[in-house]
Design a protein around this motif. Sequence first.
Motif, PDB file in Angstrom:
ATOM      1  N   ASP A  89      63.510 -80.844 106.287  1.00 26.10           N
ATOM      2  CA  ASP A  89      62.220 -81.043 107.252  1.00 26.10           C
ATOM      3  C   ASP A  89      62.245 -82.228 107.890  1.00 26.10           C
ATOM      4  O   ASP A  89      62.769 -83.444 107.244  1.00 26.10           O
ATOM      5  N   LYS A  90      62.224 -82.482 109.351  1.00 27.18           N
ATOM      6  CA  LYS A  90      62.197 -83.427 110.136  1.00 27.18           C
ATOM      7  C   LYS A  90      63.827 -84.037 110.071  1.00 27.18           C
ATOM      8  O   LYS A  90      64.308 -85.139 110.320  1.00 27.18           O
ATOM      9  N   THR A 215      62.515 -82.354 114.872  1.00 25.73           N
ATOM     10  CA  THR A 215      62.492 -83.756 114.954  1.00 25.73           C
ATOM     11  C   THR A 215      63.517 -84.109 113.988  1.00 25.73           C
ATOM     12  O   THR A 215      64.052 -83.357 112.987  1.00 25.73           O
TER      13      THR A 215
END
Length: 277
Positions: A89-90, A215
């Motif tokens: 995640d990210k 991201t």
Amino acid sequence: MSTPAEYYRSLPPVSKTYGVACLMTTTAYYLGLISPGSIYLNYGLVFKHFQVWRVFTNFFFLGPFSFPFAMELFIIEKYGVSLERGPFDKRTADYVWMLIFGAMSLLMMSFVPYLLSPFMGSSVVFMIVYVWSREFPNARISIYGLVSLKGFYLPYAMLAFNLLLGNPLKPDILGMVAGHLYYFLTVLHPLAGGKFMLKTPLWVHRIVAYWGEGTQINAPVQSNPYAGIAFQGRSHRLNGNTRRTSTPEQPQTNTAQQPIQGDGVAFRGRSHRLDGR
């Protein structure tokens, strides 16, 4: 319940892009736009006839439309998305680097004649399964509604099912080797006190930043602010000012000592008194 379009837009970018690319490749095969013979991996054609695209295209063909093809797309959608939304995640660039590293590892192994596979997309999919099993070892899963087991044993259970179904095991085993190599270099070896040797290269960060999707925490490069914009240009004021800055206002100065600077004036010069003084 969300619509298919909403579900598609909710998917993380890397898993979505890879799954769609595999689906489009098989669709192009059924439409007669490409043939497996034009995209499979053949080092003789790569080095002698400079058909370099084969090094890349072989990873995007998961076979014709069939139950195994649907299951591999399901694996990308379920376990790939779970990785991208969980441990990665990210960390979009890190996830892209994991897939690139797995593909390069498979290409290196394919130099051994016995380990060569014409299409290694299935190995990449199985690598995703293996990395997921190491990241979620205690997750409870069910295989075809028949067997319930911990996530750590998922790759081995899938190997057993493929053996029973008569599917070749070599692509799956190669994917497990590539996945274990990645997990060892990024997790196990650093946890044992070793040096972290598989840092995501700068060029991968630049590709992801230019792509403008996802991201990356503490990315060394800035994302492309114009990604996805059809037209990019610089605005111009009609009075001739080509650049507008947002600098703070300067204090007023004595206009008698400094000429007034104006834009859009047809004639600019020094004034003179008519009496000659």
